[in-house]
Structure formats: C-alpha cells, structure tokens
Design a protein around this motif. Structure first.
Motif, PDB file in Angstrom:
ATOM      1  N   LYS A  37      12.167 102.756  69.239  1.00  0.00           N
ATOM      2  CA  LYS A  37      11.532 101.583  69.850  1.00  0.00           C
ATOM      3  C   LYS A  37      10.759 100.726  68.858  1.00  0.00           C
ATOM      4  N   THR A  38      10.468 101.273  67.659  1.00  0.00           N
ATOM      5  CA  THR A  38       9.723 100.518  66.649  1.00  0.00           C
ATOM      6  C   THR A  38      10.355 100.746  65.282  1.00  0.00           C
ATOM      7  N   ASN A  39       9.908  99.949  64.315  1.00  0.00           N
ATOM      8  CA  ASN A  39      10.365 100.084  62.938  1.00  0.00           C
ATOM      9  C   ASN A  39       9.194 100.495  62.051  1.00  0.00           C
ATOM     10  N   SER A  40       9.452 101.387  61.111  1.00  0.00           N
ATOM     11  CA  SER A  40       8.446 101.753  60.118  1.00  0.00           C
ATOM     12  C   SER A  40       8.324 100.635  59.088  1.00  0.00           C
ATOM     13  N   TRP A  41       7.314 100.734  58.205  1.00  0.00           N
ATOM     14  CA  TRP A  41       7.147  99.680  57.209  1.00  0.00           C
ATOM     15  C   TRP A  41       8.307  99.674  56.216  1.00  0.00           C
ATOM     16  N   GLN A  42       8.935 100.856  55.963  1.00  0.00           N
ATOM     17  CA  GLN A  42      10.105 100.876  55.102  1.00  0.00           C
ATOM     18  C   GLN A  42      11.280 100.148  55.753  1.00  0.00           C
ATOM     19  N   GLU A  43      11.439 100.336  57.068  1.00  0.00           N
ATOM     20  CA  GLU A  43      12.525  99.658  57.769  1.00  0.00           C
ATOM     21  C   GLU A  43      12.298  98.154  57.837  1.00  0.00           C
ATOM     22  N   GLU A  44      11.027  97.739  58.031  1.00  0.00           N
ATOM     23  CA  GLU A  44      10.725  96.308  58.052  1.00  0.00           C
ATOM     24  C   GLU A  44      11.040  95.675  56.700  1.00  0.00           C
ATOM     25  N   LYS A  45      10.691  96.363  55.635  1.00  0.00           N
ATOM     26  CA  LYS A  45      10.989  95.854  54.304  1.00  0.00           C
ATOM     27  C   LYS A  45      12.488  95.767  54.078  1.00  0.00           C
ATOM     28  N   LEU A  46      13.222  96.778  54.571  1.00  0.00           N
ATOM     29  CA  LEU A  46      14.677  96.773  54.446  1.00  0.00           C
ATOM     30  C   LEU A  46      15.291  95.618  55.220  1.00  0.00           C
ATOM     31  N   LEU A  47      14.768  95.323  56.399  1.00  0.00           N
ATOM     32  CA  LEU A  47      15.293  94.205  57.188  1.00  0.00           C
ATOM     33  C   LEU A  47      15.053  92.875  56.486  1.00  0.00           C
ATOM     34  N   GLN A  48      13.896  92.724  55.858  1.00  0.00           N
ATOM     35  CA  GLN A  48      13.621  91.500  55.103  1.00  0.00           C
ATOM     36  C   GLN A  48      14.590  91.365  53.934  1.00  0.00           C
ATOM     37  N   LEU A  49      14.825  92.486  53.241  1.00  0.00           N
ATOM     38  CA  LEU A  49      15.783  92.469  52.138  1.00  0.00           C
ATOM     39  C   LEU A  49      17.182  92.125  52.632  1.00  0.00           C
ATOM     40  N   ALA A  50      17.555  92.649  53.800  1.00  0.00           N
ATOM     41  CA  ALA A  50      18.878  92.352  54.363  1.00  0.00           C
ATOM     42  C   ALA A  50      19.000  90.885  54.743  1.00  0.00           C
ATOM     43  N   ASP A  51      17.941  90.296  55.306  1.00  0.00           N
ATOM     44  CA  ASP A  51      17.970  88.866  55.652  1.00  0.00           C
ATOM     45  C   ASP A  51      18.101  88.007  54.402  1.00  0.00           C
ATOM     46  N   HIS A  52      17.387  88.387  53.348  1.00  0.00           N
ATOM     47  CA  HIS A  52      17.487  87.645  52.098  1.00  0.00           C
ATOM     48  C   HIS A  52      18.899  87.736  51.529  1.00  0.00           C
ATOM     49  N   PHE A  53      19.464  88.931  51.573  1.00  0.00           N
ATOM     50  CA  PHE A  53      20.832  89.113  51.094  1.00  0.00           C
ATOM     51  C   PHE A  53      21.819  88.318  51.944  1.00  0.00           C
ATOM     52  N   PHE A  54      21.586  88.267  53.244  1.00  0.00           N
ATOM     53  CA  PHE A  54      22.493  87.548  54.147  1.00  0.00           C
ATOM     54  C   PHE A  54      22.467  86.045  53.864  1.00  0.00           C
ATOM     55  N   ARG A  55      21.279  85.499  53.582  1.00  0.00           N
ATOM     56  CA  ARG A  55      21.188  84.063  53.280  1.00  0.00           C
ATOM     57  C   ARG A  55      21.921  83.738  51.983  1.00  0.00           C
ATOM     58  N   GLN A  56      21.779  84.593  50.990  1.00  0.00           N
ATOM     59  CA  GLN A  56      22.503  84.371  49.743  1.00  0.00           C
ATOM     60  C   GLN A  56      24.016  84.472  49.949  1.00  0.00           C
ATOM     61  N   TYR A  57      24.399  85.432  50.762  1.00  0.00           N
ATOM     62  CA  TYR A  57      25.830  85.646  51.015  1.00  0.00           C
ATOM     63  C   TYR A  57      26.457  84.442  51.722  1.00  0.00           C
ATOM     64  N   THR A  58      25.793  83.951  52.755  1.00  0.00           N
ATOM     65  CA  THR A  58      26.331  82.791  53.484  1.00  0.00           C
ATOM     66  C   THR A  58      26.337  81.534  52.627  1.00  0.00           C
ATOM     67  N   HIS A  59      25.402  81.450  51.666  1.00  0.00           N
ATOM     68  CA  HIS A  59      25.377  80.277  50.778  1.00  0.00           C
ATOM     69  C   HIS A  59      26.513  80.344  49.765  1.00  0.00           C
ATOM     70  N   LEU A  60      26.755  81.529  49.204  1.00  0.00           N
ATOM     71  CA  LEU A  60      27.811  81.682  48.215  1.00  0.00           C
ATOM     72  C   LEU A  60      29.192  81.756  48.845  1.00  0.00           C
ATOM     73  N   CYS A  61      29.286  82.292  50.054  1.00  0.00           N
ATOM     74  CA  CYS A  61      30.586  82.456  50.736  1.00  0.00           C
ATOM     75  C   CYS A  61      30.518  81.821  52.118  1.00  0.00           C
ATOM     76  N   PRO A  62      30.503  80.499  52.180  1.00  0.00           N
ATOM     77  CA  PRO A  62      30.356  79.847  53.503  1.00  0.00           C
ATOM     78  C   PRO A  62      31.557  80.047  54.411  1.00  0.00           C
ATOM     79  N   ASP A  63      32.720  80.370  53.840  1.00  0.00           N
ATOM     80  CA  ASP A  63      33.924  80.537  54.658  1.00  0.00           C
ATOM     81  C   ASP A  63      34.066  81.947  55.223  1.00  0.00           C
TER      82      ASP A  63
END
Length: 648
Positions: A60-86
């Motif tokens: 039901k909740t996320n630990s601080w390690q999981e929150e940090k991982l989610l932020q890292l995943a969002d950052h990676f996702f933004r880079q991915y969509t910018h480099l590979c828009p198709d």
C-alpha cells in the motif's frame, strides 16, 4: 476552463480507451474488427472487487528506496521518449492491486517452493500454465495498466501474460536459473493461446534412437559395382513421394484445419514471456518459455516478433536494436543499478493447492460422439458426455471403472427411448432407474439384489445362470388426476424373497395418512407358482376413508392375480436392464480401445473437387468413357458405395 475541468475528471480507464481507439484508427482494419477488440475486453472475473485490506503495508506504500527508484525511472523514461519518439511507451511502473505504482523489477519475488518438481524449469512452467486461468489483455496492442503481485495472482488463480511471466520468473530465479521477464510482441496464436495449428502431443513421433556403432566399420571395404548417382537420386525421390503418400494419416484427412487468416495486428500484439539464459543450472542454450503453455522455444522462433524490454529482480534493460528481424539478434546484459528488495510477500503454495481437483477434456470428430470428459481427481470419478446420435442413446456416463457392477450412472436421451428411461444407476447391490413422460406415470424404480451363490461362481456358470437374486423391487408413480386418490397407486413394493406385496395410494388434499393394501404369504402353507390363496390372514388393509372396491374380496383377488403377473414381468425387465448395462460397458470399452474419427461428407466432396481440378481434362474424359461401359451390376454396387459414404 470548463473544458479543462472536464478533462481533469477523466478517469484512467477513459484515457486508456482513447489511446486504444487512436491506435486502432491508425491501422488498416475494418470497423467490425475494431468492435471485436473492445468486446473481448469483458472478463468473467471482476478484479476491482478483490479484498486488499489484509495485504501488508509494503503493498500500500512505497519505501524511500522505492520512491527514489520511481524518480530515476521517470527521468529515464523522459530521456527515452526524447531520444526515441517513435518507440512505444515502456512498461516501467504500473500500479499494483492497491493502486500504488511499483517498479516492475520489484514485483519479481524470487522464491524456491519446497516441492521436488519446482526445482526444475519444466516443473515451474507446468505449474504456472496448469494452475492459472489465462485472461487476454484488455487491448491487444498495449501492455496492461496494472501488474498485481504474484501472491494475489496465486490466490485468485488467474491473470494475463504479464502476470504469468512474473510468477514464472520468480519461481525460476528462486530455483537458481538466470531468468528474465520479457515484454515484446508475438503472433496471434501465441497471444491468444490458440494451439489448433500445432500437432497433438500424443501424435508426435518419439525421438529416434541413434544406431549402435558397427563393430566391423574398420574392416577393408572392397569397391562395389559402379552405379549412377543420378539414377540413385531419382529412385530416392520416387520412394520419398510414395512414402509421403502412404504416411498420410487419418488425422490429416479428418482434421482439415483452415489456414490462419491474415492478422491485421501482426507484429503489434503485445505479449510477455520468460527468457532463460545459458550458464546457470547447466542450461546449455538460451531459450524462451511461453508461460501460457509452459513450452520451451528457441530464441529464433518466428512466433516471437520483437522485444521492447526485459527485467529481473535486479535490473531493467531496454532493447535499442531493430526488431524487424524478430528476436534473432544477440543482446548484451550489463548490471549497473542495485535494485531495492521486492515489495511482494513470500510466495507460498500449499501442498493441497497444487493438487488437481478436476480435469476437463474436450473432443471433436469422434465417431462415438464423445465431446467432453470430466475427471474428479479426488474420487477418480469419470463422466463422459455424448452428443445426440449414439447407437445406445447415451447422453452421459459416470464411472470409476468399466468393469460391471462397480458403480455406473448412465443418462440417456429419453425422448428417443420407448420406455422413457433417462437415468440409471447400478452397483453390486442395487439399481435405480428414473423415467420421464410415461403413460403409466411411473417415475422411479429401485431394485435391491442379494449375493450370488458361491457354488455357482466356483462351477464357472454363465452370467444368466448365476445372476444376482432379486430381493425387492420398488416403484413410484406420479398422481394420475383421472383416478380417485384411493385407487391411484403412489408406491408399490414387491418383496420377492419374502413373497410380500405392499401398495400405498396417493393422498387427497385434506388427508395426512395414505391408504395401504398388503398381501402376505400364508405361514405354513407351501407356495405354488400358479396358485393364489387369499384370506383375511394374508391381506392387510388400512383405509382412512371408505373404498367400495377394496371392501370386495373378489376385487382384491383379481388385484392379487394382476400383481403376481406384473411381478413376473418386472423381474424380466430388471434382467433386461442388467443385460443392457453389460452391453453398454462392452461397447464403451471397445470404443475407448479403438477410437475412430468420423469424416464429414462435405470434407470428402471438397477433396474430390480439388482432386478433379488437378486431373487433366483428357483423363477425365477417358475415365467417363470407361465408366459408361460398366455393367448394370457394377453401377448398382457403385451407387451403394456412395450411399454408405454419405452416411458416415
């Protein structure tokens, strides 16, 4: 502002529906096919109604390690969509059963179950595909918006391909395999668990055993007579064509499976499976596992059309290669991030939970018209279901063994029977028959049997000579509105051994005690077959209301004569029922030992048309001229043969 507010209250389900509609609009498919995609979204099980109150806090909740991982995943996702828009969006952090975003790698929970079969990949794969019920994705071209924990999937025993893959990967990693979940694309047959184009496992030929080494292979070989290689090749080709024609099995003739139709979503259908790398657990070669079937596949299998990403419990990799050649290119794996521990509780499967409770099998094209078989693994009770048209009018047959008198329940298509029998149960001590729609209003007959004489069994007598003695026959009748209640029999009992006949009549609306008449054997008087002895000693009457007929001794005398004759007929009917049950068991045993497939007349005509289309016109003319010269007797036999074929 109002338009913006309306957009803000839009639910995630609506957003998903819009995305699906936009994706389908970009494809060259018909409106009917689009409608079929949305109609397939409906499921018999409502996941929104499951109880999540008992789940641990990590769900039901996320630990601080999981929150940090989610932020890292969002950052990676933004880079991915910018480099590979198709490229399509990655499957990174869907919500779990509690509506909380969880990174997919933390959903993998490595677990080694305490069962010997679960220590091998084949046992884990078989358990997952047999234990879970397959659910298709809501949209065939997009990954799901949620990914539940393996513990929840095991509890409700159902899930989509991603649920299957995560559970299987968790078990394989726990067993020591280098396994990964794969998000990619596959064919329609693999995504929908369509195995109609595959060969039945029982029809597969066993692997060829290598021949033993010839002990004389090192001897001097003298040159043989020279032969032409060209002639040898031509002979081999001729033998090959002849053997191919001879090896045309009955299954190929009967099961004329149509070729799969063109899939408008070929290459776009999302699927999830498992990758097992070589190395650990002495795996000699990397391979895929389809979690729906548990079957292994080569990484070059054409059923797998591309990979978007793979992940395990420690990392997540994205495929940046060209997928136009499917999955035939090699991939490099690099560990670069330490993943938090899994939020999923330890996977537990009870020993009883792995037991099979019931197995159902479906059949087609069987000549005995068997279309379904249910097997209760707890009681070992087998129930066969038949379509209308069986020679014995069978509808269903329940048994544990095809041996006689071991407990059989047979249902018939009663409308096709003269006696209206729809169900019969028989074992070693009793037989019960149920009837429908009879003119005499009989609806049940129960017969009790005694033990056979052991002397006859040892002497090896026939079945008729050593038949089971009939102890008692009971018959039950529905109410006949055309008769008075005190003359309408509801139950009659023939106690054959004790020579007692008991009649119980129906009740009127205001009555509580039924009228009865009992004919007993006179004690001390020797019984004769053609003699009726009636007196007050052997006739007992209990009538709460007056009945003129039953007060008349002549009426009772005639009634006793009639009952004696009916008892004799009843005993013969019981013997006929026993003989019918023996015949049914013999026929069923033969049908199971020699399974035959029926050929449709339309399939035969189709093959003949295709054959005629390939025959040159000159051969057809010559064959017609030869047929016209046949005699009348030959033409008559040809007509009979055609009629026989049409009745198959």
């Amino acid at each position: 502002m109002e338009a913006l507010e309306e957009e803000e209250v839009q639910t995630p389900e609506d957003a998903i529906s819009l995305t699906i509609s936009d994706s389908l609009d970009n494809l060259d498919i018909s409106e009917a096919e689009k409608q079929a995609f949305f109609e397939s979204d409906e499921s018999d099980f409502d996941w929104s109604s499951i109880d999540t109150s008992h789940l641990p806090s990590s769900y039901k909740t996320n630990s601080w390690q999981e929150e940090k991982l989610l932020q890292l995943a969002d950052h990676f996702f933004r880079q991915y969509t910018h480099l590979c828009p198709d490229r399509k969006p990655l499957f990174l952090h869907p919500v779990n059963e509690c509506g909380v975003q969880k990174f997919v790698s933390t959903t993998v929970r490595p677990t080694l179950l305490p069962y010997p079969d679960m220590y091998y990949w084949s046992g884990c794969a078989s358990f997952v595909c047999d234990y879970l019920i397959m659910e298709p994705l809501k949209c065939p071209i997009t990954p799901p918006s949620s990914l539940y924990s393996p513990t929840t999937i095991l509890k409700y025993q159902r899930g989509n391909c991603f649920d299957f893959a995560v559970l299987l990967c968790s078990l394989l990693i726990g067993a020591g395999y280098d396994a990964y979940c794969v998000h990619g694309y596959a064919t329609l047959e693999m995504c929908s668990l369509d195995q109609t184009q595959e060969l039945c496992p029982r029809l597969r030929k066993p692997p060829e055993v290598p021949e033993e080494e010839d002990p004389n292979k090192y001897r001097i070989k003298y040159p043989l007579e020279p032969q032409s290689k060209f002639e040898l090749q031509q002979k081999a080709k001729e033998k090959g064509t002849e053997s191919a024609q001879e090896e045309e099995t009955e299954e190929e003739v009967v099961m004329e499976v149509e070729k799969p139709k063109r899939d408008p979503l070929h290459g776009l259908r999302v699927h999830a499976w498992v990758l097992v790398l070589s190395g650990k657990r002495k795996v000699p070669e990397t391979f895929f596992i389809n979690p729906f079937t548990g079957n292994p596949h080569s990484t070059t299998d054409e059923c797998f059309l591309g990979i978007e990403s793979i992940w395990n419990h420690r990392n997540y990799w994205v495929n940046m290669q060209d997928c136009r050649r499917g999955c035939k290119e090699k991939e490099e794996i690099d560990m670069s991030f330490e993943m938090p521990l899994s939020w999923v509780a330890r996977i537990k499967v009870s020993c009883r939970g792995t037991e099979e409770l019931e197995v159902k099998e479906w059949f087609k094209h069987r000549e005995d018209l068997l279309y379904m078989r249910e097997v209760n693994k707890q009681t070992q009770l087998i129930t066969d279901h038949f379509r209308p048209g069986h020679p014995l009018l069978l509808k269903a047959h329940s048994y544990t063994s095809l041996e006689p008198e071991t407990g059989h329940t047979v249902e018939f298509y009663h409308t096709a029977r003269v006696d209206g029998l729809w169900k019969r149960f028989e074992n070693a001590t009793e037989m019960t028959e149920y009837f429908v729609g009879r003119e005499d209003f009989l609806h049940m007959r129960h017969t009790e049997f005694g033990e056979r004489e052991k002397k006859m069994e040892k002497a090896g007598g026939t079945a008729e000579a050593n038949s089971r003695p009939i102890v008692q026959i009971k018959e039950y009748f529905h109410r006949n509105p055309e008769k008075p209640a005190d003359e309408d029999i509801e139950e009659r009992i023939f106690m054959v051994i004790d020579d007692i006949i008991q009649l119980t009549y129906h009740l009127e609306l205001d009555d509580t005690i039924a009228s009865q008449v009992v004919f007993c054997r006179v004690i001390g008087r020797e019984k004769k077959e053609d003699e009726i002895f009636l007196s007050r000693e052997n006739t007992v009457k209990y009538q709460p209301w007056s009945s003129e007929k039953h007060k008349n001794m002549l009426h009772l005398y005639n009634l006793l004569w009639q009952l004696r004759a009916e008892q004799k007929d009843l005993k013969q009917q019981v013997r006929d029922s026993e003989a019918e049950m023996l015949n049914i068991l013999m026929v069923r045993e033969d049908e199971e030992a020699n399974i035959k497939l029926s050929v449709s007349i339309y399939s035969t005509a189709k093959r003949e048309q295709e054959h005629e289309a390939t025959v040159p016109e000159e051969e057809q003319k010559s064959s017609l001229e030869k047929e016209s010269q046949h005699t009348g007797g030959e033409a008559e036999s040809l007509t009979h043969g055609t009629t026989t074929t049409s009745t198959m």
